[in-house]
Motif scaffolding. Structure first.
Motif, PDB file in Angstrom:
ATOM      1  N   ILE A   1     -22.653   1.798  16.881  1.00 62.52           N
ATOM      2  CA  ILE A   1     -24.062   1.540  17.162  1.00 62.52           C
ATOM      3  C   ILE A   1     -24.682   2.829  17.689  1.00 62.52           C
ATOM      4  N   ASP A   2     -25.505   3.456  16.844  1.00 66.54           N
ATOM      5  CA  ASP A   2     -26.099   4.727  17.235  1.00 66.54           C
ATOM      6  C   ASP A   2     -27.618   4.736  17.093  1.00 66.54           C
ATOM      7  N   TYR A   3     -28.217   3.558  16.948  1.00 66.55           N
ATOM      8  CA  TYR A   3     -29.644   3.441  16.663  1.00 66.55           C
ATOM      9  C   TYR A   3     -30.238   2.369  17.571  1.00 66.55           C
ATOM     10  N   LEU A   4     -31.256   2.739  18.341  1.00 64.83           N
ATOM     11  CA  LEU A   4     -31.933   1.818  19.254  1.00 64.83           C
ATOM     12  C   LEU A   4     -33.401   1.736  18.880  1.00 64.83           C
ATOM     13  N   ARG A   5     -33.878   0.516  18.659  1.00 63.51           N
ATOM     14  CA  ARG A   5     -35.300   0.284  18.428  1.00 63.51           C
ATOM     15  C   ARG A   5     -35.898  -0.245  19.725  1.00 63.51           C
ATOM     16  N   VAL A   6     -36.965   0.375  20.187  1.00 65.45           N
ATOM     17  CA  VAL A   6     -37.549   0.078  21.493  1.00 65.45           C
ATOM     18  C   VAL A   6     -38.970  -0.436  21.312  1.00 65.45           C
ATOM     19  N   SER A   7     -39.213  -1.677  21.708  1.00 65.81           N
ATOM     20  CA  SER A   7     -40.563  -2.239  21.663  1.00 65.81           C
ATOM     21  C   SER A   7     -41.316  -1.823  22.917  1.00 65.81           C
ATOM     22  N   VAL A   8     -42.403  -1.082  22.751  1.00 64.77           N
ATOM     23  CA  VAL A   8     -43.182  -0.645  23.904  1.00 64.77           C
ATOM     24  C   VAL A   8     -44.307  -1.619  24.230  1.00 64.77           C
ATOM     25  N   THR A   9     -44.588  -2.566  23.339  1.00 65.58           N
ATOM     26  CA  THR A   9     -45.549  -3.641  23.575  1.00 65.58           C
ATOM     27  C   THR A   9     -45.320  -4.725  22.542  1.00 65.58           C
ATOM     28  N   ASP A  10     -45.615  -5.965  22.910  1.00 66.37           N
ATOM     29  CA  ASP A  10     -45.558  -7.038  21.918  1.00 66.37           C
ATOM     30  C   ASP A  10     -46.946  -7.365  21.377  1.00 66.37           C
TER      31      ASP A  10
ATOM     32  N   LYS B   1     -30.404   8.011  17.565  1.00 74.55           N
ATOM     33  CA  LYS B   1     -31.668   7.714  16.885  1.00 74.55           C
ATOM     34  C   LYS B   1     -32.400   6.633  17.659  1.00 74.55           C
ATOM     35  N   VAL B   2     -33.671   6.878  17.944  1.00 71.98           N
ATOM     36  CA  VAL B   2     -34.517   5.918  18.643  1.00 71.98           C
ATOM     37  C   VAL B   2     -35.796   5.739  17.843  1.00 71.98           C
ATOM     38  N   ARG B   3     -36.225   4.492  17.717  1.00 71.26           N
ATOM     39  CA  ARG B   3     -37.506   4.194  17.070  1.00 71.26           C
ATOM     40  C   ARG B   3     -38.378   3.415  18.047  1.00 71.26           C
ATOM     41  N   LEU B   4     -39.621   3.859  18.229  1.00 73.37           N
ATOM     42  CA  LEU B   4     -40.591   3.140  19.043  1.00 73.37           C
ATOM     43  C   LEU B   4     -41.340   2.158  18.150  1.00 73.37           C
ATOM     44  N   THR B   5     -41.371   0.901  18.580  1.00 71.48           N
ATOM     45  CA  THR B   5     -41.979  -0.154  17.774  1.00 71.48           C
ATOM     46  C   THR B   5     -42.856  -1.026  18.666  1.00 71.48           C
ATOM     47  N   GLY B   6     -43.321  -2.119  18.104  1.00 73.71           N
ATOM     48  CA  GLY B   6     -44.082  -3.120  18.841  1.00 73.71           C
ATOM     49  C   GLY B   6     -43.777  -4.475  18.252  1.00 73.71           C
ATOM     50  N   GLY B   7     -44.787  -5.352  18.153  1.00 70.75           N
ATOM     51  CA  GLY B   7     -46.205  -5.088  18.182  1.00 70.75           C
ATOM     52  C   GLY B   7     -46.621  -3.770  17.556  1.00 70.75           C
ATOM     53  N   GLU B   8     -47.749  -3.292  18.016  1.00 70.77           N
ATOM     54  CA  GLU B   8     -48.262  -2.004  17.566  1.00 70.77           C
ATOM     55  C   GLU B   8     -48.087  -0.995  18.695  1.00 70.77           C
TER      56      GLU B   8
ATOM     57  N   ARG C   1     -50.748   2.277  26.368  1.00 73.98           N
ATOM     58  CA  ARG C   1     -51.263   3.463  27.045  1.00 73.98           C
ATOM     59  C   ARG C   1     -50.112   4.384  27.457  1.00 73.98           C
ATOM     60  N   GLY C   2     -50.276   5.663  27.203  1.00 74.21           N
ATOM     61  CA  GLY C   2     -49.277   6.641  27.606  1.00 74.21           C
ATOM     62  C   GLY C   2     -48.099   6.777  26.666  1.00 74.21           C
TER      63      GLY C   2
END
Length: 332
Positions: A18-27, A70-77, A82-83
């Motif tokens: 496991i080398d990939y993390l998807r991070v939701s910064v907002t829903d 590897k990191v991916r920023l996701t949501g929601g949008e 903010r920030g």
């Protein structure tokens, strides 16, 4: 972005790294795509329960030290948070991280594309299901196709390459619309990826999938594309390429031909919940434990225990009613 090696590795119970993390910064999202969120949905996470940026950085840093590259920023949008540009810059600077990407619906991208590039974001995935303005409005609930197209142009001008277009294609999607998207992607130099809808929540179960392996092969043949010798990146898509060898068309087929045996990812929800599989309910409340005062060592052990318990595969086909949460609640 640093190339220093990580200090650990995450191997699950089925020998998958496991080398990939998807991070939701907002829903939250400014669209209401019919396969993702009901139009009247109000069950969003309370903002007070969202991870603060420093909390998010702490958890992401633990994953990177354990071997996530590897990191991916996701949501929601994600571009509604903010920030988020500053957050991206801090993640991009983490030693051992090799790839930082963002998934977006494109509505805010014209304003932020250059900032994202400057912050260290290397790749973009942009949702686009149709080039027909009326159909776009029906699918998303908003008349803003031109804003998305402007965002795509801004992303290309900012130097992002390749830019991947993610298009959800179901049994009722007109094939002509998909071909129009492919023609557009080929002219613009984008990569079109067709995605089968997954039965997540009531709205997700409202769309029957069609075998995109068959549709993809037919479209590729019509466009003169050939099967790619290797996938672009380590994701689940299977690709066709043009004469230059770079991927042009891909399909992601969680329903007709799952790719669980090579799954290399987990997801961190906006509240810090670690989701181990899209199609299972296995989760670890990392955010709760962090706020309860857990040390880095304790959080690391919780991550390791969670990865060891990662399910072998989803059950979208055999038990489609299993997942009641919507995609936006998990992190796209």
């Amino acid at each position: 972005m640093s190339k220093e090696p990580a200090t650990g590795s995450l191997i699950d119970g089925f020998s998958r790294r496991i080398d990939y993390l998807r991070v939701s910064v907002t829903d939250r999202c400014d669209l209401r795509c019919s396969y993702c969120l009901p139009k009247d949905f109000k069950g969003f996470e309370t903002p007070a329960n969202w991870l603060r940026h420093e909390e998010m950085l702490r958890l992401v840093g633990l994953f990177v030290r354990l071997g996530v590259s590897k990191v991916r920023l996701t949501g929601g949008e994600p571009l509604l948070r903010r920030g988020v540009i500053g957050l991206a810059a801090q993640i991009a600077a983490m030693p051992g991280l090799r790839d930082l990407s963002v998934s977006t619906n494109g509505t805010q991208l014209a304003r932020h594309a250059r900032e994202l590039r400057a912050a260290g974001v290397t790749r973009l995935n942009i949702s686009l299901d149709t080039l027909d303005a009326a159909a776009f409005s029906r699918i998303t609930g908003r008349d803003c196709l031109e804003s998305v197209l402007a965002g795509l142009a801004a992303a290309r001008e900012a130097g992002f390459a390749p830019i991947k277009l993610n298009s959800v294609v179901h049994a009722a999607t007109p094939e002509g619309e998909v071909r129009r998207l492919l023609d557009y992607a080929m002219v613009q130099g984008f990569v079109l990826r067709l995605i089968e809808p997954m039965p997540m929540g009531e709205c997700g179960r409202g769309f029957a999938h069609t075998d995109l392996n068959v549709l993809g092969a037919r479209l590729a043949s019509q466009a003169g594309l050939i099967p790619a010798l290797a996938a672009s990146g380590s994701g689940p898509a299977r690709y066709w390429s043009g004469g230059h060898g770079a991927p042009v068309l891909g399909v992601i087929t969680p329903m007709s031909q799952h790719f669980c045996a090579t799954c290399n990812r987990v997801r961190l929800g906006v509240d810090g919940t670690l989701y181990l599989c899209l199609g299972q309910e296995d989760r670890v409340p990392l955010g709760q434990w962090l706020r309860d005062g857990a040390s880095d060592a304790e959080l690391t052990q919780a991550i390791l225990a969670g990865i060891a318990a990662k399910p072998e595969r989803h059950e979208f086909v055999t038990r489609p009613e299993r997942i009641i949460r919507f995609m936006a609640q998990t992190g796209g």
